[in-house]
Design a protein around this motif. Structure first.
Motif, short mmCIF file in Angstrom:
data_model
loop_
_atom_site.label_atom_id
_atom_site.label_comp_id
_atom_site.label_asym_id
_atom_site.label_seq_id
_atom_site.Cartn_x
_atom_site.Cartn_y
_atom_site.Cartn_z
N MET A 116 112.29 -73.09 0.36
CA MET A 116 111.87 -72.22 -0.75
C MET A 116 111.63 -73.06 -2.00
SD MET A 116 113.88 -69.02 -2.53
CE MET A 116 113.77 -68.05 -1.04
N GLN A 117 110.56 -72.77 -2.70
CA GLN A 117 110.24 -73.53 -3.89
C GLN A 117 111.23 -73.24 -5.02
OE1 GLN A 117 106.18 -73.41 -5.11
NE2 GLN A 117 106.63 -73.95 -7.22
N ASP A 118 111.55 -74.27 -5.78
CA ASP A 118 112.40 -74.13 -6.96
C ASP A 118 111.74 -73.15 -7.93
OD1 ASP A 118 113.86 -74.39 -9.28
OD2 ASP A 118 114.05 -76.56 -9.12
N SER A 119 112.51 -72.14 -8.39
CA SER A 119 111.95 -71.13 -9.29
C SER A 119 111.58 -71.70 -10.65
CB SER A 119 112.93 -69.97 -9.46
OG SER A 119 114.14 -70.42 -10.03
N ASN A 120 112.06 -72.92 -10.95
CA ASN A 120 111.69 -73.57 -12.21
C ASN A 120 110.45 -74.43 -12.09
OD1 ASN A 120 113.72 -72.75 -14.17
ND2 ASN A 120 115.16 -73.72 -12.77
N ILE A 121 109.85 -74.47 -10.90
CA ILE A 121 108.60 -75.19 -10.68
C ILE A 121 107.46 -74.18 -10.72
CG2 ILE A 121 107.28 -76.59 -9.05
CD1 ILE A 121 109.66 -78.05 -10.20
N CYS A 122 106.46 -74.44 -11.52
CA CYS A 122 105.31 -73.54 -11.63
C CYS A 122 104.63 -73.42 -10.27
CB CYS A 122 104.33 -74.07 -12.68
SG CYS A 122 102.82 -73.11 -12.82
N THR A 123 104.37 -72.20 -9.82
CA THR A 123 103.76 -71.99 -8.50
C THR A 123 102.29 -72.40 -8.47
OG1 THR A 123 103.31 -69.70 -9.13
CG2 THR A 123 105.33 -70.12 -7.90
N HIS A 124 101.69 -72.58 -9.63
CA HIS A 124 100.27 -72.94 -9.68
C HIS A 124 100.07 -74.46 -9.65
CE1 HIS A 124 98.62 -68.91 -10.28
NE2 HIS A 124 99.65 -68.67 -11.08
N CYS A 125 100.63 -75.15 -10.65
CA CYS A 125 100.43 -76.61 -10.73
C CYS A 125 101.51 -77.38 -9.99
CB CYS A 125 100.36 -77.07 -12.18
SG CYS A 125 101.92 -76.89 -13.08
N GLU A 126 102.59 -76.67 -9.58
CA GLU A 126 103.71 -77.26 -8.85
C GLU A 126 104.39 -78.37 -9.66
OE1 GLU A 126 102.36 -78.42 -5.01
OE2 GLU A 126 102.16 -76.35 -4.30
N LEU A 127 104.40 -78.18 -10.98
CA LEU A 127 105.07 -79.13 -11.88
C LEU A 127 106.12 -78.39 -12.70
CD1 LEU A 127 101.99 -81.09 -13.31
CD2 LEU A 127 103.59 -81.89 -11.56
N GLU A 128 107.17 -79.13 -13.07
CA GLU A 128 108.16 -78.56 -13.98
C GLU A 128 107.78 -78.84 -15.43
OE1 GLU A 128 112.99 -78.25 -14.57
OE2 GLU A 128 112.15 -79.76 -13.24
N GLU A 129 107.18 -79.98 -15.69
CA GLU A 129 106.72 -80.33 -17.03
C GLU A 129 105.22 -80.61 -16.95
OE1 GLU A 129 108.48 -79.96 -19.53
OE2 GLU A 129 110.52 -79.92 -18.75
N ASN A 130 104.43 -79.85 -17.68
CA ASN A 130 102.99 -80.02 -17.70
C ASN A 130 102.55 -80.17 -19.16
OD1 ASN A 130 100.18 -79.75 -17.70
ND2 ASN A 130 100.20 -78.29 -16.00
N PRO A 131 102.13 -81.37 -19.59
CA PRO A 131 101.80 -81.58 -21.00
C PRO A 131 100.64 -80.71 -21.49
CG PRO A 131 101.06 -83.43 -19.65
CD PRO A 131 101.93 -82.57 -18.78
N ASN A 132 99.86 -80.16 -20.57
CA ASN A 132 98.74 -79.32 -20.95
C ASN A 132 99.07 -77.84 -20.93
OD1 ASN A 132 96.92 -81.56 -21.19
ND2 ASN A 132 96.82 -81.63 -18.95
N ALA A 133 100.31 -77.52 -20.55
CA ALA A 133 100.71 -76.11 -20.46
C ALA A 133 102.20 -76.00 -20.74
CB ALA A 133 100.36 -75.55 -19.08
N LEU A 134 102.56 -75.91 -22.02
CA LEU A 134 103.97 -75.96 -22.41
C LEU A 134 104.64 -74.59 -22.43
CD1 LEU A 134 103.81 -78.59 -25.30
CD2 LEU A 134 104.36 -78.94 -22.88
N LEU A 135 103.83 -73.52 -22.61
CA LEU A 135 104.40 -72.18 -22.71
C LEU A 135 104.66 -71.61 -21.32
CD1 LEU A 135 105.14 -69.86 -24.65
CD2 LEU A 135 102.80 -69.02 -24.40
N TRP A 136 105.88 -71.16 -21.10
CA TRP A 136 106.29 -70.61 -19.81
C TRP A 136 106.49 -69.10 -19.90
CZ3 TRP A 136 107.89 -73.44 -15.30
CH2 TRP A 136 107.85 -74.83 -15.42
N VAL A 137 106.41 -68.43 -18.73
CA VAL A 137 106.76 -67.02 -18.64
C VAL A 137 107.48 -66.80 -17.31
CG1 VAL A 137 104.54 -66.38 -17.60
CG2 VAL A 137 105.90 -64.64 -18.78
#
Length: 493
Positions: A1-22
């Motif tokens: 199961m994927q870590d819920s803190n990893i974005c399901t789209h880019c599969e990154l936890e830290e993305n310098p181009n997308a800092l706002l999370w929901v």
């Protein structure tokens, strides 16, 4: 199961181009807002019409549904022009009455969560904080079993104490926690729930996501009391339940704290009436509520390094469970390293205790009373479910440190709501007391002897603080702050 803190789209936890999370309304899954396809983002009042651009703030977003729970991903934003205050006050019909998310489940990954720094810093993994092992190694290095003092000596030498101390006879200190008929007389989370009420709202910290939620005490009690540690879905804390206004709890602070608490000494002062600690005056001008906290921490909770607001001193009475404290004095070297660490983007990647000096490590068990002096940088680990009664206070002894920490809070951009409430008002009232006392004035027909003899150096400290342009205080006995400042200056000329 994927870590819920990893974005399901880019599969990154830290993305310098997308800092706002929901976070999804129905599960712990997080995604970057800008990773959500634009065609899946709609105004909440016109769900069939996609928006033309991404939201730039969590304040614009109403809700989010992830693909794990719905056929199609959907992110709803508020109609333009809707006042933020009205939006945040309104409660939807489908809202869970026991769990009300604050900030509508939005986060900026790099933000420092100053509530978490009170009692429950976040961690990367579900049940193990990444610094736990490092903390325990550092604790062993600095473990101190000699800083123990009896309550009478602590009270008699209060003004000279500069190190943390465990009180050897807490029953003699004046601290009181009510004895209960159940659980061998020890106060429990269940007792607190019955006394305060199941519907009472409490702030709950999820230590993994750094998000705060509002729960009912009844819901928290079921999580803390009725769920075995291994069956808990997350590590959570009630980190700042202030209970000074709940008389039914019958909690009493140590006598030495009440005797030295500046707010106790000067808050309800009125030149004409001489009111001090008067309940009627308290209703007109409520005092800062920082004196009595209940802290409820589950096993493996971890509080990262922090300074208590305004460098307040702390009393800490463990009712049940166990705590491990690692503390460092506010030397210039330690404070400089703390400030540098506080300003880093990625604090969690570095254990500050490896570079700080002159540490104190103390293990606390049920019944222990711990006294932390002003300005100590500290970190806390919870080896077992714990219930604690504690509080914060300002003291004349520590004015220089208080002012120093207030400046550090400004430098590190601590949000105002996490600073000492009404700090300027406390200092302003103190200045008026000192001026009237030095000038042999009376209050309500009696001498203003509440403040002990004050040195010129202390007056100069107060004068310097009151001169700062950002300080806001309207004097009670002087026409303006400038007149009060001049009166202070006259005392040392």
């Amino acid at each position: 199961m994927q870590d819920s803190n990893i974005c399901t789209h880019c599969e990154l936890e830290e993305n310098p181009n997308a800092l706002l999370w929901v976070k999804c309304d129905s599960c712990p899954q997080w995604v970057h807002v800008k990773c959500v396809p634009l065609k899946r983002i709609h105004y909440s009042d016109i769900p069939s019409t996609p928006v033309s651009s991404y939201p730039n703030s969590w304040k614009e977003i109403k809700s989010y549904r992830c693909v794990n729970h719905y056929e199609e991903e959907f992110l709803a934003i508020f109609p333009r022009g809707l006042p933020n205050g009205k939006r945040q006050r309104d409660r939807g019909e489908n809202e869970d009455s026991n769990h009300i998310s604050k900030r509508y489940n939005f986060r900026k990954k790099k933000d420092i969560d100053y509530i978490a720094l009170n009692e429950g810093e976040a961690k990367r993994e579900k049940m193990i904080h990444p610094h736990k092992d490092t903390f325990l190694r550092c604790f062993e290095k600095w473990e101190n079993k000699s800083n123990i003092i009896n309550a009478a000596k602590f009270a008699a030498t209060f003004n000279d104490i500069r190190e943390p101390y465990k009180i050897s006879d807490p029953w003699s200190s004046g601290v009181q926690v009510p004895k209960m008929e159940t659980n061998k007389g020890v106060l429990t989370v269940n007792d607190i729930t019955e006394i305060i009420g199941e519907d009472y709202r409490v702030d709950v910290m999820d230590v993994q996501t750094q998000m705060n939620e509002t729960w009912t005490l009844g819901s928290w009690n079921r999580y803390f009391t009725q769920t075995e540690p291994g069956n808990r879905d997350r590590i959570r804390n009630v980190i700042s339940l202030e209970v000074s206004n709940i008389k039914a709890l019958e909690l009493e602070r140590p006598t030495s704290v009440k005797q030295n608490d500046l707010v106790d000494q000067i808050w309800n002062w009125n030149e004409g009436l001489g009111k001090v600690n008067d309940e009627e005056a308290e209703e007109d001008n409520p005092r800062p509520k920082v004196t009595k906290y209940i802290l409820m921490s589950v096993k493996d909770a971890y509080t990262d390094f922090h300074l208590d607001f305004a460098g307040t001193s702390v009393y800490y009475n463990v009712i049940s469970g166990q705590k491990k404290f690692l503390l460092f004095p506010p030397t210039q070297s330690n404070v400089d390293k703390y400030v540098e660490w506080s300003l880093k983007e990625y604090q969690n990647s570095f254990f500050l205790g490896d570079v700080l000096e002159d540490g104190f490590a103390m293990e606390l068990n049920a019944g222990d009373l711990f006294m932390i002096p002003s300005g100590y940088i500290h970190v806390v680990y919870t080896p077992a479910d714990s219930l604690v009664f504690g509080g914060n206070f300002l003291a004349m002894r520590d004015l220089e440190t208080h002012f120093r920490i207030v400046e550090i809070e400004k430098l590190t951009k601590v949000p105002k709501r996490f600073t000492f409430p009404k700090f300027d008002q406390v200092i302003g009232k103190l200045c008026e007391y000192i001026v009237l006392s030095k000038n042999k004035k009376t209050v309500g027909g009696r001498d203003t002897d509440l403040i002990a003899e004050v040195s010129n150096s202390t007056i100069e400290l107060l004068y310097g603080y009151l001169l700062k342009p950002g300080v806001k205080y309207k004097p009670l006995s002087f026409a303006s702050r400038n007149y009060l400042v001049k009166a202070l200056a006259d005392l040392v000329t």
